[in-house]
Scaffold this motif. Structure first.
Motif, PDB file in Angstrom:
ATOM      1  N   VAL A   1       0.840  -1.200   0.000  1.00  0.00           N
ATOM      2  CA  VAL A   1       0.000   0.000   0.000  1.00  0.00           C
ATOM      3  C   VAL A   1       0.876   1.251   0.000  1.00  0.00           C
ATOM      4  CG1 VAL A   1      -1.935  -1.071   1.206  1.00  0.00           C
ATOM      5  CG2 VAL A   1      -0.190   0.101   2.511  1.00  0.00           C
TER       6      VAL A   1
ATOM      7  N   LYS B   1      -5.212   5.497   2.210  1.00  0.00           N
ATOM      8  CA  LYS B   1      -4.224   4.639   1.594  1.00  0.00           C
ATOM      9  C   LYS B   1      -4.743   4.145   0.257  1.00  0.00           C
ATOM     10  CE  LYS B   1      -5.791   0.378   3.782  1.00  0.00           C
ATOM     11  NZ  LYS B   1      -5.415  -0.746   4.606  1.00  0.00           N
TER      12      LYS B   1
ATOM     13  N   ASP C   1      -3.947   0.897  -2.652  1.00  0.00           N
ATOM     14  CA  ASP C   1      -3.268  -0.368  -2.883  1.00  0.00           C
ATOM     15  C   ASP C   1      -2.293  -0.215  -4.046  1.00  0.00           C
ATOM     16  OD1 ASP C   1      -4.654  -1.778  -0.871  1.00  0.00           O
ATOM     17  OD2 ASP C   1      -6.363  -2.044  -2.218  1.00  0.00           O
TER      18      ASP C   1
END
Length: 117
Positions: free
Chosen positions: A100, A114, A116
């Motif tokens: 991430v 966040k 990925d």
């Protein structure tokens, strides 16, 4: 009646002069507009060329290649998708071992901010 014809002739002459002045002013305005549009197009072209000349940074790990600019734009899009205004700048913290990238906006962030990898 002679006086009426004289006034009518004067009005006709004034109308011709006004029409000629209006036509000349319209030509001048059109020329200025064309010149301004040409300058604006040149500036836009220069800006696009400058924007495409940016440095590019890639991070490679575990058979992956990440374009940092793409990650930054993804972080901005994620932030906006969460109901905020589009941020002007973000800080990106890439954690390859977690898969991430965390980001902050105005030095504020949380675990939910966040994307990925």
């Amino acid at each position: 009646m002679a006086n009426t014809k004289k006034v009518a002739a004067e009005v006709k002459e004034v109308a011709k002069e006004t029409a000629a002045k209006t036509k000349a002013a319209a030509k001048e305005t059109a020329a200025k507009a064309k010149k301004t549009a040409t300058k604006a197009a040149a500036k836009t072209k220069a800006a696009v060329e400058k924007a495409t000349e940016k440095d590019v940074v890639f991070v490679e790990f575990a058979d992956k290649q990440l374009d940092i600019a793409v990650l930054v734009e993804a972080a901005k899009a994620d932030y906006k998708a969460k109901g905020h205004r589009a941020p002007k700048a973000v800080k990106l913290y890439i954690k390859p071992e977690e898969g991430v990238a965390y980001y902050t906006v105005n030095d504020k962030g949380d675990a939910d901010q966040k994307i990925d990898l």
